[in-house]
Motif scaffolding. Structure first.
Motif, short mmCIF file in Angstrom:
data_model
loop_
_atom_site.label_atom_id
_atom_site.label_comp_id
_atom_site.label_asym_id
_atom_site.label_seq_id
_atom_site.Cartn_x
_atom_site.Cartn_y
_atom_site.Cartn_z
N TYR A 1 4.98 10.80 15.16
CA TYR A 1 6.09 10.80 14.21
C TYR A 1 7.01 11.98 14.54
CZ TYR A 1 3.64 7.47 11.21
OH TYR A 1 3.03 6.34 10.70
N GLY B 1 -6.72 0.87 8.73
CA GLY B 1 -5.44 0.69 8.05
C GLY B 1 -4.59 1.92 8.09
N ALA B 2 -4.08 2.30 6.96
CA ALA B 2 -3.06 3.34 6.89
C ALA B 2 -3.62 4.73 6.67
CB ALA B 2 -2.09 3.02 5.77
N PRO C 1 8.80 12.22 7.84
CA PRO C 1 8.46 11.81 9.21
C PRO C 1 8.94 10.40 9.52
CG PRO C 1 6.57 12.82 8.11
CD PRO C 1 7.61 12.58 7.06
N PHE D 1 8.21 6.83 5.36
CA PHE D 1 8.23 7.97 4.46
C PHE D 1 9.59 8.11 3.78
CE2 PHE D 1 4.46 10.61 5.28
CZ PHE D 1 3.94 10.00 6.40
N GLY D 2 9.56 8.67 2.59
CA GLY D 2 10.77 9.10 1.95
C GLY D 2 11.16 10.47 2.46
N TYR E 1 1.63 12.10 0.08
CA TYR E 1 1.23 13.18 0.97
C TYR E 1 1.80 14.50 0.46
CZ TYR E 1 -0.37 10.05 4.71
OH TYR E 1 -1.06 9.12 5.44
N ALA F 1 2.08 -4.08 9.18
CA ALA F 1 2.56 -2.95 9.98
C ALA F 1 1.44 -2.13 10.58
CB ALA F 1 3.45 -2.05 9.16
N ASN F 2 0.23 -2.26 10.04
CA ASN F 2 -0.93 -1.56 10.57
C ASN F 2 -0.68 -0.09 10.87
OD1 ASN F 2 -3.53 -1.15 11.43
ND2 ASN F 2 -3.15 -1.87 13.51
N SER F 3 -0.64 0.70 9.84
CA SER F 3 -0.50 2.15 9.94
C SER F 3 0.90 2.61 10.27
CB SER F 3 -1.47 2.73 10.97
OG SER F 3 -2.78 2.38 10.67
N LYS F 4 1.90 1.78 10.26
CA LYS F 4 3.26 2.23 10.45
C LYS F 4 3.82 2.62 9.10
CE LYS F 4 7.78 0.60 12.00
NZ LYS F 4 8.53 -0.57 12.49
N LEU F 5 3.70 3.89 8.79
CA LEU F 5 4.16 4.39 7.50
C LEU F 5 5.66 4.59 7.46
CD1 LEU F 5 1.52 7.18 6.83
CD2 LEU F 5 1.78 5.10 5.51
N LEU G 1 -4.24 7.80 7.68
CA LEU G 1 -3.92 8.64 8.83
C LEU G 1 -4.29 10.09 8.57
CD1 LEU G 1 -0.35 7.36 9.76
CD2 LEU G 1 -2.54 6.57 10.61
N ILE H 1 3.54 1.09 3.18
CA ILE H 1 3.16 0.21 4.29
C ILE H 1 3.09 -1.21 3.75
CG2 ILE H 1 1.29 -0.46 5.85
CD1 ILE H 1 0.44 2.27 6.14
N ILE I 1 1.11 5.64 -0.43
CA ILE I 1 0.35 6.89 -0.27
C ILE I 1 1.25 8.07 -0.64
CG2 ILE I 1 -0.97 8.32 1.35
CD1 ILE I 1 -1.13 5.87 3.19
N GLN J 1 2.79 3.93 18.34
CA GLN J 1 1.36 3.98 18.11
C GLN J 1 0.63 3.49 19.35
OE1 GLN J 1 -0.73 0.85 15.70
NE2 GLN J 1 -1.06 2.56 14.28
N TYR K 1 0.86 -1.18 0.00
CA TYR K 1 0.00 0.00 0.00
C TYR K 1 0.90 1.22 0.00
CZ TYR K 1 -3.82 3.08 1.61
OH TYR K 1 -4.77 4.06 1.74
N GLN L 1 2.84 -0.47 18.76
CA GLN L 1 4.00 -0.59 17.88
C GLN L 1 4.98 0.49 18.26
OE1 GLN L 1 3.57 -1.62 13.54
NE2 GLN L 1 1.62 -0.59 13.85
N PHE M 1 8.46 7.20 12.24
CA PHE M 1 7.50 6.63 13.19
C PHE M 1 8.14 6.45 14.55
CE2 PHE M 1 3.91 4.20 14.49
CZ PHE M 1 4.38 3.11 15.21
#
Lengths: 113, 113
Positions: free
Chosen positions: B35, B99-100, B43, A103-104, A36, A97-101, B102, A93, A34, B48, A32, B56, B45
């Motif tokens: 984050y 899920g993701a 950002p 990021f670059g 931003y 990981a359940n919402s543990k993003l 956020l 993700i 995303i 959570q 998945y 997490q 992590f």
């Protein structure tokens, strides 16, 4: 370790042109993704997402393309406007990981009037 | 419908001090993530919280701790502050089964001198 990275730190485009922001990811298990947008002084704002079982998804003026073969993600913005000026991040993700993003680093989009 | 709210917006602390940052999630959300965003970076992590428990954790030392209250709001505590802790601290809320997806607050800018 696994990471999400971006090819270019800055991108300058003419107002009205199309913008393409690229992103490489290294975790083949990610399912998945995303994009931003983060404006100065604000938190990241969701733009568009895509799941790994898709290769293209369109929103309003934005399109995300996913190439799993080369682990590449891109964000296309049509008819770029001054309000699109911001830092853009791709994030990934994997389901466990359940919402543990992850990021670059971000790329700054600057729109020239 | 209020989004994610964070307080304070800015904070200046001295090395060795302790700091507490606060977050109220978007209405209807039950999960809070924190984050850290260093200048010019994406950002990272921290941890959570769901059902008042840390679910997490990212790669951050024990100096970083948190709490979630019965009303789903959350606090981030950092002890023995280091210069390197200077960053934008972002809170994001979600539904645990959402899920993701956020929603981010606008962050707290922490400066350690």
């Amino acid at each position: 370790g696994e990471s999400v990275g971006l090819h270019l730190p800055t991108l300058s485009v003419q107002e009205g042109d199309n913008s393409i922001i690229n992103c490489a990811y290294s975790n083949s298990a990610s399912d998945y993704f995303i994009w931003y947008k983060q404006e100065s002084g604000k938190g990241p704002q969701f733009i568009i997402d895509i799941r790994s079982n898709m290769d293209k998804r369109q929103g309003q003026r934005v399109t995300v393309l996913l190439n799993k073969t080369v682990k590449h993600l891109s964000l296309q913005i049509a008819a770029t406007q001054p309000g699109d000026s911001a830092v853009y991040f791709c994030a990934e993700i994997w389901s466990g990981a359940n919402s543990k993003l992850t990021f670059g680093k971000g790329i700054t989009l600057s729109v020239r009037p | 419908d209020a989004g994610v709210t964070q307080s304070p917006t800015h904070l200046i602390k001295t090395r060795g001090q302790q700091v507490t940052l606060r977050c109220s999630p978007k209405s209807g959300h039950d999960t809070v993530s924190w984050y850290q965003q260093a200048l010019g970076q994406g950002p990272q992590f921290i941890f959570q919280y769901y059902e008042e428990e840390e679910r997490q954790r990212g790669n951050f030392p024990d100096r970083f701790s948190g709490h979630q209250f019965p009303n789903y709001s959350s606090e981030l505590n950092v002890n023995a502050l280091l210069l390197g802790d200077s960053a934008l601290y972002l809170c994001a809320s979600s539904l645990v089964y959402g899920g993701a997806f956020l929603h981010f607050g606008n962050g707290t800018r922490l400066t350690v001198t």
